[in-house]
Structures are given as structure tokens and as C-alpha cells.
Design a protein around this motif. Structure first.
Motif, PDB file in Angstrom:
ATOM      1  N   PHE A 145       0.865  -1.180   0.000  1.00 37.49           N
ATOM      2  CA  PHE A 145       0.000   0.000   0.000  1.00 37.49           C
ATOM      3  C   PHE A 145       0.898   1.226   0.000  1.00 37.49           C
ATOM      4  O   PHE A 145       1.877   1.290   0.755  1.00 37.49           O
ATOM      5  CB  PHE A 145      -0.921   0.042   1.226  1.00 37.49           C
ATOM      6  N   ARG A 146       0.576   2.203  -0.830  1.00 40.90           N
ATOM      7  CA  ARG A 146       1.349   3.455  -0.841  1.00 40.90           C
ATOM      8  C   ARG A 146       0.480   4.568  -1.377  1.00 40.90           C
ATOM      9  O   ARG A 146      -0.474   4.323  -2.135  1.00 40.90           O
ATOM     10  CB  ARG A 146       2.625   3.330  -1.683  1.00 40.90           C
ATOM     11  N   THR A 147       0.762   5.777  -0.978  1.00 47.83           N
ATOM     12  CA  THR A 147       0.031   6.944  -1.477  1.00 47.83           C
ATOM     13  C   THR A 147       0.892   7.781  -2.408  1.00 47.83           C
ATOM     14  O   THR A 147       0.366   8.474  -3.278  1.00 47.83           O
ATOM     15  CB  THR A 147      -0.458   7.816  -0.313  1.00 47.83           C
ATOM     16  N   VAL A 148       2.217   7.763  -2.212  1.00 49.47           N
ATOM     17  CA  VAL A 148       3.132   8.414  -3.152  1.00 49.47           C
ATOM     18  C   VAL A 148       3.328   7.421  -4.290  1.00 49.47           C
ATOM     19  O   VAL A 148       4.030   6.426  -4.150  1.00 49.47           O
ATOM     20  CB  VAL A 148       4.462   8.774  -2.472  1.00 49.47           C
ATOM     21  N   TYR A 149       2.714   7.732  -5.438  1.00 51.60           N
ATOM     22  CA  TYR A 149       2.407   6.714  -6.436  1.00 51.60           C
ATOM     23  C   TYR A 149       3.023   7.067  -7.772  1.00 51.60           C
ATOM     24  O   TYR A 149       2.737   8.129  -8.336  1.00 51.60           O
ATOM     25  CB  TYR A 149       0.879   6.652  -6.555  1.00 51.60           C
ATOM     26  N   LYS A 150       3.865   6.178  -8.306  1.00 49.93           N
ATOM     27  CA  LYS A 150       4.534   6.492  -9.564  1.00 49.93           C
ATOM     28  C   LYS A 150       3.562   6.595 -10.731  1.00 49.93           C
ATOM     29  O   LYS A 150       3.858   7.238 -11.738  1.00 49.93           O
ATOM     30  CB  LYS A 150       5.609   5.448  -9.869  1.00 49.93           C
ATOM     31  N   GLU A 151       2.378   5.992 -10.582  1.00 48.76           N
ATOM     32  CA  GLU A 151       1.380   6.067 -11.659  1.00 48.76           C
ATOM     33  C   GLU A 151       0.728   7.434 -11.760  1.00 48.76           C
ATOM     34  O   GLU A 151      -0.023   7.690 -12.702  1.00 48.76           O
ATOM     35  CB  GLU A 151       0.320   4.977 -11.464  1.00 48.76           C
ATOM     36  N   GLY A 152       0.995   8.321 -10.795  1.00 45.54           N
ATOM     37  CA  GLY A 152       0.551   9.695 -10.938  1.00 45.54           C
ATOM     38  C   GLY A 152      -0.354  10.177  -9.817  1.00 45.54           C
ATOM     39  O   GLY A 152      -1.032   9.397  -9.139  1.00 45.54           O
ATOM     40  N   ALA A 153      -0.367  11.505  -9.621  1.00 44.23           N
ATOM     41  CA  ALA A 153      -1.138  12.106  -8.542  1.00 44.23           C
ATOM     42  C   ALA A 153      -2.638  11.949  -8.735  1.00 44.23           C
ATOM     43  O   ALA A 153      -3.394  12.105  -7.776  1.00 44.23           O
ATOM     44  CB  ALA A 153      -0.777  13.593  -8.427  1.00 44.23           C
ATOM     45  N   SER A 154      -3.099  11.640  -9.950  1.00 44.01           N
ATOM     46  CA  SER A 154      -4.532  11.458 -10.166  1.00 44.01           C
ATOM     47  C   SER A 154      -5.085  10.285  -9.367  1.00 44.01           C
ATOM     48  O   SER A 154      -6.291  10.217  -9.105  1.00 44.01           O
ATOM     49  CB  SER A 154      -4.827  11.268 -11.661  1.00 44.01           C
ATOM     50  N   TYR A 155      -4.211   9.362  -8.991  1.00 37.48           N
ATOM     51  CA  TYR A 155      -4.651   8.218  -8.189  1.00 37.48           C
ATOM     52  C   TYR A 155      -4.750   8.548  -6.698  1.00 37.48           C
ATOM     53  O   TYR A 155      -5.337   7.766  -5.932  1.00 37.48           O
ATOM     54  CB  TYR A 155      -3.675   7.048  -8.348  1.00 37.48           C
ATOM     55  N   VAL A 156      -4.167   9.644  -6.258  1.00 35.20           N
ATOM     56  CA  VAL A 156      -4.074   9.903  -4.822  1.00 35.20           C
ATOM     57  C   VAL A 156      -5.436   9.974  -4.144  1.00 35.20           C
ATOM     58  O   VAL A 156      -5.627   9.387  -3.065  1.00 35.20           O
ATOM     59  CB  VAL A 156      -3.227  11.155  -4.560  1.00 35.20           C
ATOM     60  N   PRO A 157      -6.450  10.686  -4.689  1.00 35.19           N
ATOM     61  CA  PRO A 157      -7.759  10.666  -4.015  1.00 35.19           C
ATOM     62  C   PRO A 157      -8.333   9.255  -3.858  1.00 35.19           C
ATOM     63  O   PRO A 157      -8.945   8.942  -2.830  1.00 35.19           O
ATOM     64  CB  PRO A 157      -8.635  11.523  -4.935  1.00 35.19           C
ATOM     65  N   LEU A 158      -8.118   8.402  -4.856  1.00 32.58           N
ATOM     66  CA  LEU A 158      -8.572   7.017  -4.753  1.00 32.58           C
ATOM     67  C   LEU A 158      -7.817   6.284  -3.647  1.00 32.58           C
ATOM     68  O   LEU A 158      -8.407   5.509  -2.878  1.00 32.58           O
ATOM     69  CB  LEU A 158      -8.377   6.299  -6.084  1.00 32.58           C
ATOM     70  N   LEU A 159      -6.511   6.516  -3.561  1.00 33.74           N
ATOM     71  CA  LEU A 159      -5.702   5.846  -2.553  1.00 33.74           C
ATOM     72  C   LEU A 159      -6.083   6.282  -1.141  1.00 33.74           C
ATOM     73  O   LEU A 159      -6.151   5.453  -0.215  1.00 33.74           O
ATOM     74  CB  LEU A 159      -4.222   6.123  -2.802  1.00 33.74           C
ATOM     75  N   LEU A 160      -6.348   7.566  -0.959  1.00 34.28           N
ATOM     76  CA  LEU A 160      -6.735   8.048   0.369  1.00 34.28           C
ATOM     77  C   LEU A 160      -8.084   7.469   0.784  1.00 34.28           C
ATOM     78  O   LEU A 160      -8.269   7.084   1.955  1.00 34.28           O
ATOM     79  CB  LEU A 160      -6.770   9.575   0.381  1.00 34.28           C
ATOM     80  N   LYS A 161      -9.019   7.379  -0.144  1.00 29.31           N
ATOM     81  CA  LYS A 161     -10.301   6.755   0.172  1.00 29.31           C
ATOM     82  C   LYS A 161     -10.127   5.268   0.420  1.00 29.31           C
ATOM     83  O   LYS A 161     -10.764   4.698   1.328  1.00 29.31           O
ATOM     84  CB  LYS A 161     -11.301   6.992  -0.958  1.00 29.31           C
ATOM     85  N   ALA A 162      -9.262   4.615  -0.355  1.00 31.11           N
ATOM     86  CA  ALA A 162      -9.004   3.190  -0.140  1.00 31.11           C
ATOM     87  C   ALA A 162      -8.460   2.952   1.263  1.00 31.11           C
ATOM     88  O   ALA A 162      -8.879   2.004   1.944  1.00 31.11           O
ATOM     89  CB  ALA A 162      -8.033   2.662  -1.188  1.00 31.11           C
TER      90      ALA A 162
END
Length: 380
Positions: free
Chosen positions: A53-70
Motif C-alpha cells: 500500500f502506498r500513497t506516493v504513487y509512480k502512476e501519478g497524482a490522479s490516483y491519490v484521491p482514490l488511494l486516500l479513500k481506499a
């Protein structure tokens, strides 16, 4: 009289299907979930003892809101199930500053305003001596990262779904998924089940079902190796973060000791070859693969005995662009597809389960799925 909630079938109960079952049943849907194997089985991508699990994500900052909700939903599932599923032990991305993944992780952290540290070689050696860095290499430390327990997570989500009335049918391989007037018909073990909506979460089995066969999801082999730690205490989660290593001689994911014995390494530089399907999954690695994995460990992880004590093989579905297909199934109203997670879906599974519930029950979701739209593969 209150109208009955829709009946929703879920095809595939790996972590994505399990989370969809939980989120749908919690909202009152009548859920019927099918899988060819048992709960938390080892044929697909939802296995292998540990996942990142990680929030600093190489796939891009667009995933961060999804990661925080996850992350929020992972904690909810822990509370609901009474199980410890996510340990936030921090995470490292290791390599040269200009290596593409290292640079992408730094960019994501900066763009999203996420806490992180940049450690030079000496600083990394002082704090994380388990990893050997070369001259000029750095470590990007993500304090919001951690390790997930996949098999208990799948089981917890399915049990939570059952508590809300879902029926989970393990060892029920689906033979056919057919659109019918007003809904869908699922055929499994010679019996038919008519539902209002179907959620297709087939993982690496996407090509096996007519509705998802047109999506370019390739089953690929992922091999994990476990290496005994010379000092087990130094490699437990309280001292060893999860890590993604980028190096000219090797690339791998690294997980702390969870079994009391060994660190898990998933080599990236040796490739994830295509396979015909998960039912043809080899149950071991050839000697050349083991030798190459051992060489990477000997070079970069000095605290491990460089001979694997265990090897596991798993299947995952990959798309051409490395991003999943999530949304309405092209040409098939009343069907939602979630597949092709390309090796990085597990951490996001709870939020994708919630999105599946949104789409099945209301036809829309508050999350922006434009980049994940399955129609991107079928547009002419």
C-alpha cells in the motif's frame, strides 16, 4: 411498499470482486458472487502473503484521491471484521534520481502535497541498512505506505458481505454470462441465475468470458521468492519498510518479514511472461530465474541469505497501457467491468469495490474514471 433492491451478480471474488460484494451488500443489494476457486485462493493476483500500500504513487497524482479513500475503507473493513489487514510501516523507492520511476514518485509527492523525505546514500544507510545503495542513488521515503495481508483481506470482505446477506458461491465456475431482457443470466454448474446487473471482475480470466473477451487483458505470470533473513528482527515491519528497487542490474518489490522467517521479493527485471490462463499456472520457477533472483538479492540486500527458501507463482491481468478497465462494459448496459489491474490494483480494491457499487446501483460515481474507461480500448 419499498421497492426491492436490485439483484447483482459478481463474477470473480478475488480482492476486487470481494470488495464489490461487501460494498454492494452493505448498501442493501441482493448479491450473488461466483468464483471457480475458494476464498483467498492462490491462482490469481489476490494472494502471496503480502501486498504493497502506498500513497506516493509512480502512476501519478490522479490516483491519490482514490488511494486516500481506499486507506479509509481498509480501516473500515478492519473494524468491521476485527482483523489486522494494513500495517503502515512506510515505503521506499530506491534508485538513481533520474530513474523514471524514482522521478515519478518524487513528482507525485510534490504534485499532491504528500509527506515524503529524500534520503541520500549515507542517510539511507543509517536508517535502512537492509538496502545497499550505490554511489549517487537516493531513497524516497513515503511514511504513508505499508503492507497489506491479501488472503485475510479477501476473506474479511466476503465475510462482511455475507453478514449483509450476500451469497458467496465458491467452487462455482461460471460457464456463461448472457444479456437478457431487463438484465443478465449467469450459468454456473448447470444452473441459471437471473439478475438485474452483473459486475465482471474476472482478473486474469477476462478472455474466458464473452462480455470481456474483447478487452485487451493479457494473463501474465508473476513469480515471488522468499529469502531467509539473517537477522529477522531487523527485517520486520517496524524496521523494514516496503520498498520498490530500481537498479541497472535488478528491479524488485521488497516486503518485510511476516512469516517469522523470510523477506519476499518480487523481481521486475526478469519479466512477467504471458501465459495461456491461470489454470495453466506453473507451480515453480526454472533454475535460471532462481539464480537471477538470488544474484539480485546478493548484490542489493546484504542481510538476506541469497537462496530462496520458497517460491510462489501467481497470475495477473495486464492491459497495454498498464491501467485497469473500470466502468460500464462497452455495448452492454447493466454490466460493470473491473479488470486488467496490471499488478497495482490490490491497494485500491476497497475504493474500486465502492465504485462498482455506485455504478451498479445508480449508474454513476463521484470518482473521475475517464482515464480508466473500458471504452478507450474499443474506440475506433
Amino acid at each position: 411498499m419499498t421497492a426491492a433492491q436490485p439483484r447483482v451478480a459478481i463474477v470473480g471474488t478475488g480482492v476486487i470482486g470481494a470488495m464489490a460484494a461487501w460494498r454492494l451488500a452493505a448498501r442493501g443489494a441482493r448479491v450473488l458472487a461466483f468464483d471457480a476457486y475458494g476464498r483467498g485462493h492462490d491462482r490469481g493476483a489476490s494472494a502471496g502473503e503480502s501486498r504493497i500500500f502506498r500513497t506516493v504513487y509512480k502512476e501519478g497524482a490522479s490516483y491519490v484521491p482514490l488511494l486516500l479513500k481506499a486507506r479509509e475503507l481498509w480501516r473500515t473493513l478492519e473494524t468491521d471484521s476485527g482483523r489486522a489487514l494494513l500495517t503502515l510501516c512506510g515505503g521506499l523507492t530506491l534508485g538513481a534520481p533520474d530513474e523514471p520511476d524514482v522521478a515519478a514518485v518524487r513528482r507525485c509527492a510534490e504534485d499532491a502535497g504528500l509527506p515524503h523525505e529524500i534520503l541520500d546514500r549515507a542517510q539511507s544507510a543509517a536508517r535502512f541498512p537492509q538496502h545497499r545503495l550505490d554511489e549517487g542513488e537516493i531513497a524516497v521515503h513515503d511514511p504513508g505506505a505499508g503492507v497489506l495481508r491479501p488472503e485475510p483481506a479477501v476473506q474479511a470482505a466476503l465475510e462482511a458481505a455475507e453478514e449483509h446477506g450476500a451469497r458467496i458461491l465458491g467452487y462455482h465456475p461460471v460457464d456463461d454470462v448472457t444479456e437478457r431482457a431487463g438484465g443478465w443470466r449467469i450459468t454456473a454448474l448447470g444452473e441459471t441465475h437471473d439478475v438485474d446487473h452483473v459486475v465482471l471482475s474476472p482478473g486474469p480470466w477476462a478472455a474466458r468470458f464473452a462480455p470481456t473477451a474483447a478487452l485487451p487483458v493479457q494473463a501474465q505470470l508473476i513469480t515471488a521468492c522468499w529469502f531467509a533473513a539473517r537477522d529477522v528482527a531487523a527485517h520486520r515491519p517496524d524496521r523494514l519498510p516496503i520498498a520498490i528497487r530500481r537498479h541497472p542490474e535488478a528491479g524488485f518489490s521488497c516486503f518485510p518479514v511476516l512469516d517469522g522467517v523470510a523477506v519476499k521479493i518480487v523481481p521486475h527485471h526478469l519479466g512477467w511472461p504471458p501465459i495461456d490462463g491461470p489454470e495453466n499456472l506453473p507451480r515453480g520457477a526454472d533454475p535460471g530465474f532462481a539464480r537471477a533472483a538470488s544474484a539480485a538479492v546478493a548484490r542489493l540486500l546484504p542481510g538476506l541469505v541469497p537462496d530462496p527458501v520458497r517460491i510462489g507463482t501467481y497470475a495477473e491481468g495486464f492491459t497495454p497501457d498498464g491501467h485497469p478497465a473500470v466502468g460500464a462494459l462497452p455495448g452492454a448496459p447493466g454490466a460493470t467491468v473491473l479488470t486488467g489491474f496490471s499488478g497495482h490494483g490490490f491497494k485500491l480494491a476497497p475504493v474500486f469495490g465502492q465504485i462498482a457499487a455506485d455504478l451498479a446501483l445508480t449508474g454513476e460515481t463521484a470518482y473521475d474514471l475517464t482515464a480508466l474507461d473500458p471504452h478507450r480500448f474499443t474506440a475506433t
